[in-house]
Design a protein around this motif. Structure first.
Motif, PDB file in Angstrom:
ATOM      1  N   PRO A  73      18.003 -19.573  62.129  1.00  0.00           N
ATOM      2  CA  PRO A  73      17.341 -19.972  60.881  1.00  0.00           C
ATOM      3  C   PRO A  73      17.810 -21.335  60.369  1.00  0.00           C
ATOM      4  CG  PRO A  73      18.285 -17.753  60.749  1.00  0.00           C
ATOM      5  CD  PRO A  73      18.861 -18.413  61.954  1.00  0.00           C
ATOM      6  N   THR A  74      17.169 -21.783  59.308  1.00  0.00           N
ATOM      7  CA  THR A  74      17.604 -22.979  58.605  1.00  0.00           C
ATOM      8  C   THR A  74      19.046 -22.801  58.137  1.00  0.00           C
ATOM      9  OG1 THR A  74      15.353 -23.363  57.798  1.00  0.00           O
ATOM     10  CG2 THR A  74      17.124 -24.482  56.629  1.00  0.00           C
ATOM     11  N   ASP A  75      19.821 -23.877  58.224  1.00  0.00           N
ATOM     12  CA  ASP A  75      21.188 -23.846  57.724  1.00  0.00           C
ATOM     13  C   ASP A  75      21.202 -23.357  56.274  1.00  0.00           C
ATOM     14  OD1 ASP A  75      23.891 -24.221  57.552  1.00  0.00           O
ATOM     15  OD2 ASP A  75      23.835 -26.406  57.648  1.00  0.00           O
ATOM     16  N   ARG A  76      22.032 -22.345  55.982  1.00  0.00           N
ATOM     17  CA  ARG A  76      22.220 -21.745  54.658  1.00  0.00           C
ATOM     18  C   ARG A  76      21.060 -20.857  54.219  1.00  0.00           C
ATOM     19  NH1 ARG A  76      25.748 -26.098  51.046  1.00  0.00           N
ATOM     20  NH2 ARG A  76      27.084 -26.760  52.765  1.00  0.00           N
ATOM     21  N   ARG A  77      20.214 -20.465  55.119  1.00  0.00           N
ATOM     22  CA  ARG A  77      19.171 -19.488  54.799  1.00  0.00           C
ATOM     23  C   ARG A  77      19.761 -18.079  54.733  1.00  0.00           C
ATOM     24  NH1 ARG A  77      14.448 -19.065  52.422  1.00  0.00           N
ATOM     25  NH2 ARG A  77      13.268 -20.496  53.740  1.00  0.00           N
ATOM     26  N   VAL A  78      20.712 -17.796  55.622  1.00  0.00           N
ATOM     27  CA  VAL A  78      21.319 -16.461  55.726  1.00  0.00           C
ATOM     28  C   VAL A  78      22.815 -16.589  55.452  1.00  0.00           C
ATOM     29  CG1 VAL A  78      21.746 -14.489  57.234  1.00  0.00           C
ATOM     30  CG2 VAL A  78      19.602 -15.771  57.439  1.00  0.00           C
ATOM     31  N   PRO A  79      23.384 -15.725  54.607  1.00  0.00           N
ATOM     32  CA  PRO A  79      24.831 -15.806  54.350  1.00  0.00           C
ATOM     33  C   PRO A  79      25.647 -15.598  55.623  1.00  0.00           C
ATOM     34  CG  PRO A  79      23.749 -14.374  52.750  1.00  0.00           C
ATOM     35  CD  PRO A  79      22.729 -14.675  53.814  1.00  0.00           C
ATOM     36  N   THR A  80      26.742 -16.339  55.716  1.00  0.00           N
ATOM     37  CA  THR A  80      27.669 -16.181  56.838  1.00  0.00           C
ATOM     38  C   THR A  80      28.943 -15.461  56.390  1.00  0.00           C
ATOM     39  OG1 THR A  80      28.635 -18.359  56.411  1.00  0.00           O
ATOM     40  CG2 THR A  80      26.806 -18.250  57.985  1.00  0.00           C
ATOM     41  N   THR A  81      28.931 -14.885  55.204  1.00  0.00           N
ATOM     42  CA  THR A  81      30.088 -14.136  54.696  1.00  0.00           C
ATOM     43  C   THR A  81      30.502 -13.059  55.697  1.00  0.00           C
ATOM     44  OG1 THR A  81      29.156 -14.422  52.486  1.00  0.00           O
ATOM     45  CG2 THR A  81      30.981 -12.861  52.721  1.00  0.00           C
ATOM     46  N   GLY A  82      31.782 -13.041  56.055  1.00  0.00           N
ATOM     47  CA  GLY A  82      32.279 -12.050  57.004  1.00  0.00           C
ATOM     48  C   GLY A  82      32.183 -12.475  58.445  1.00  0.00           C
ATOM     49  N   ALA A 136      17.967 -12.564  55.061  1.00  0.00           N
ATOM     50  CA  ALA A 136      17.932 -13.833  54.343  1.00  0.00           C
ATOM     51  C   ALA A 136      18.159 -13.618  52.852  1.00  0.00           C
ATOM     52  CB  ALA A 136      16.592 -14.524  54.571  1.00  0.00           C
ATOM     53  N   GLY A 137      18.655 -14.660  52.195  1.00  0.00           N
ATOM     54  CA  GLY A 137      18.758 -14.623  50.744  1.00  0.00           C
ATOM     55  C   GLY A 137      20.145 -14.866  50.215  1.00  0.00           C
ATOM     56  N   ALA A 138      20.199 -15.171  48.917  1.00  0.00           N
ATOM     57  CA  ALA A 138      21.441 -15.525  48.241  1.00  0.00           C
ATOM     58  C   ALA A 138      22.477 -14.410  48.329  1.00  0.00           C
ATOM     59  CB  ALA A 138      21.155 -15.860  46.782  1.00  0.00           C
ATOM     60  N   ASP A 139      23.744 -14.818  48.212  1.00  0.00           N
ATOM     61  CA  ASP A 139      24.862 -13.882  48.334  1.00  0.00           C
ATOM     62  C   ASP A 139      25.893 -14.248  47.272  1.00  0.00           C
ATOM     63  OD1 ASP A 139      26.890 -12.207  49.133  1.00  0.00           O
ATOM     64  OD2 ASP A 139      27.362 -13.293  50.970  1.00  0.00           O
ATOM     65  N   ALA A 140      26.249 -13.290  46.441  1.00  0.00           N
ATOM     66  CA  ALA A 140      27.208 -13.555  45.373  1.00  0.00           C
ATOM     67  C   ALA A 140      28.552 -14.013  45.918  1.00  0.00           C
ATOM     68  CB  ALA A 140      27.400 -12.298  44.519  1.00  0.00           C
ATOM     69  N   ALA A 141      28.889 -13.594  47.126  1.00  0.00           N
ATOM     70  CA  ALA A 141      30.163 -13.978  47.726  1.00  0.00           C
ATOM     71  C   ALA A 141      30.127 -15.370  48.336  1.00  0.00           C
ATOM     72  CB  ALA A 141      30.565 -12.963  48.798  1.00  0.00           C
ATOM     73  N   GLN A 142      28.949 -15.970  48.407  1.00  0.00           N
ATOM     74  CA  GLN A 142      28.790 -17.286  49.013  1.00  0.00           C
ATOM     75  C   GLN A 142      27.805 -18.075  48.144  1.00  0.00           C
ATOM     76  OE1 GLN A 142      28.109 -16.954  53.210  1.00  0.00           O
ATOM     77  NE2 GLN A 142      27.903 -19.148  53.539  1.00  0.00           N
ATOM     78  N   PRO A 143      28.260 -18.608  47.007  1.00  0.00           N
ATOM     79  CA  PRO A 143      27.351 -19.165  46.007  1.00  0.00           C
ATOM     80  C   PRO A 143      26.580 -20.401  46.436  1.00  0.00           C
ATOM     81  CG  PRO A 143      29.650 -19.527  45.387  1.00  0.00           C
ATOM     82  CD  PRO A 143      29.659 -18.590  46.540  1.00  0.00           C
ATOM     83  N   ILE A 151      24.723 -20.471  49.038  1.00  0.00           N
ATOM     84  CA  ILE A 151      23.484 -20.025  49.667  1.00  0.00           C
ATOM     85  C   ILE A 151      22.411 -20.006  48.572  1.00  0.00           C
ATOM     86  CG2 ILE A 151      22.294 -18.134  50.840  1.00  0.00           C
ATOM     87  CD1 ILE A 151      24.359 -19.393  52.610  1.00  0.00           C
ATOM     88  N   PRO A 152      21.409 -20.874  48.658  1.00  0.00           N
ATOM     89  CA  PRO A 152      20.459 -20.994  47.548  1.00  0.00           C
ATOM     90  C   PRO A 152      19.499 -19.814  47.482  1.00  0.00           C
ATOM     91  CG  PRO A 152      19.789 -22.399  49.361  1.00  0.00           C
ATOM     92  CD  PRO A 152      21.127 -21.817  49.744  1.00  0.00           C
TER      93      PRO A 152
END
Length: 492
Positions: A194-203, A239-246, A248-249
């Motif tokens: 996906p587009t960079d920062r489309r999906v959280p990479t947390t973990g 896809a989508g924003a993640d509270a642990a990785q702010p 991620i738009p």
């Protein structure tokens, strides 16, 4: 072999919901396939059989009560052994993490579980996300199901082998320098970066557990599958924003237009001038052009006005800065990395070595990283991303090769690779066509388009505009009808 193990995940989900097959029955089919073939592939490195059986039973009981957990209710999946899974070993292929059991799921893992997916196990990787093969010191080498003497690529090595051989219908994985796309190409399956920062990479590992978050650009979480529809489904779920990785738009997925392929603007190229590809890959790419013409789909040969040399250098500068702090390396890891850099920098055609120069780029940064140098590399990345955005704006999609070769035989990391009659440095042979899109962050779909005379798969990249994955996937689905050639390896 059960036919169930080669059905796409979306179809399995529908069959389970319609009670045509039970979640337990689907799981049993995959466990039987794993028992039969995994010993020679080493694709799945940690099998969570007991928990998977319990969860499948619960999935069937829930349906009998009218409960639906979500879009993947009762469907088994695998997860790359770089993404943390609560209560299940996550090693990243590193001896320092061989007994690491996370307390929490990676965000993307959690989202798939919330959609009803059943975690079947973890798929084998290159050590600490390194290299273009499935080699690490924790588990045996991963083999390509099309030819056991060849690598399935890396670092999503086990995931690609598992999908191709029917050991899993969907693998959640990641791409920092082609780690989804090159294995998809080597194993004849479908992949999405996906587009960079489309999906959280947390973990995701790296970073090493407890380290500061360093992987803030170029790393993406995506998937491997046996159909474009499964890539669509997976992206919609993760896809989508993640509270642990702010950072991620909260950008919603785009809505694809209803334009038919005949009204699209498709660009195509069989080779970039700096990076010659094997003759059989060029032939496959030209076969794509013939099929497009026969289907009445307009396309134009095109190469962007883009500085690929600068992109290569900037990518490795940023990778060096990031990995210097993201990895927790043992003395053994450092020795292996130095040996890799020596081989990569001394083997292969001299002109290619000068063009690649990974050791010359990365070693000075690793030994003396500076904040100014890091910001300068980020600034150059901004320029190159803008340059690619401007160039690709005129097209709906751009078709190009994935790598300079099909799957190559197992070798030491860094050993040169033959591209017809030329010996090419290891990293360039597999990385030249993929790292530019990690750098610029553009989304890419890989799909199979043919095979070599020796029966090894060949794929192509479909590159799209940033933040337009759904449009890109819609185009890929239509292209798949015209040019896709998916089949599973004989004997599985």
């Amino acid at each position: 072999m059960s036919d169930l193990v080669f059905l796409p995940a979306y179809q399995l989900a529908q069959m389970i919901r319609d009670r045509q097959v039970s979640a337990v029955g689907v799981l049993n089919a995959y466990l039987a396939q794993i028992a039969k073939h995994n010993a020679k592939l080493n694709a799945i490195c940690t099998l969570d059989e007991d928990n998977a059986r319990q969860r499948a039973k619960q999935a069937d009981e829930a349906l009998s009560k009218g409960e639906n957990w979500g879009a993947l209710h009762g469907v088994p999946i695998t997860v790359k052994d770089l993404l943390e899974t609560a209560g299940l070993r996550t090693t990243a292929g590193s001896m320092s993490l061989k007994n690491y059991i996370p307390q929490h799921d990676a965000t993307a893992v959690s989202r798939l579980r919330a959609a009803g997916a059943i975690l079947l196990g973890k798929t084998n990787v290159g050590d600490l996300a390194g290299g273009y093969q499935g080699l690490n010191d924790v588990f045996p080498r991963v083999n390509n199901p099309w030819n056991l003497d060849c690598t399935p690529g890396g670092t999503s090595s086990g995931g690609a082998a598992a999908i191709a051989a029917g050991l899993s219908p969907l693998d959640l994985c990641s791409d920092f320098g082609g780690s989804i796309r090159q294995p998809a190409h080597f194993c004849g399956i479908y992949g999405l970066k996906p587009t960079d920062r489309r999906v959280p990479t947390t973990g995701h590992i790296p970073e090493a557990p407890g380290a500061p978050r360093c992987m803030r650009q170029m790393l993406t979480v995506g998937c491997l599958a046996r159909s474009i529809q499964d890539l669509v489904l997976c992206l919609q779920l993760i896809a989508g924003a993640d509270a642990a990785q702010p950072d991620i738009p909260p950008v919603p997925l785009d809505s694809p237009t209803d334009k038919i392929l005949q009204n699209r603007r498709i660009a195509w190229i069989d080779e970039w001038s700096l990076y010659p590809v094997a003759a059989e890959i060029k032939s496959a790419m030209r076969s794509v052009a013939t099929k497009l013409a026969e289907a009445g789909i307009p396309f134009e040969p095109w190469i962007p006005n883009f500085d690929f040399t600068a992109a290569w250098q900037t990518y490795y500068e940023l990778a060096a800065y990031t990995l210097t702090y993201a990895q927790s390396l043992t003395v053994g890891d450092i020795r292996k990395n130095l040996a890799f850099l020596f081989r990569d920098g001394t083997q292969g055609d001299r002109d290619f070595r000068k063009l690649g120069n990974i050791a010359g780029i990365g070693l000075p940064i690793s030994l003396n990283p500076t904040l100014k140098g890091y910001f300068e590399a980020l600034t150059e990345r901004d320029h190159l991303t803008t340059q690619m955005d401007k160039e690709i704006a005129q097209w709906d999609a751009w078709l190009c090769p994935v790598a300079m070769t099909p799957a190559f035989t197992h070798r030491e990391r860094g050993a040169a690779i033959c591209v017809d009659d030329r010996r090419v440095p290891y990293s360039m042979a597999s990385g030249a066509y993929v790292v530019p899109f990690n750098l610029t962050g553009h989304p890419v779909v890989v799909m199979p388009i043919g095979q070599t005379q020796n029966g090894l798969p060949i794929g192509l990249q479909i590159v799209g505009k940033r933040w337009r994955e759904m449009e890109l996937l819609a185009i890929a689905q239509e292209l798949d009808k015209a040019i896709g050639i998916f089949q599973h390896p004989v004997g599985y």
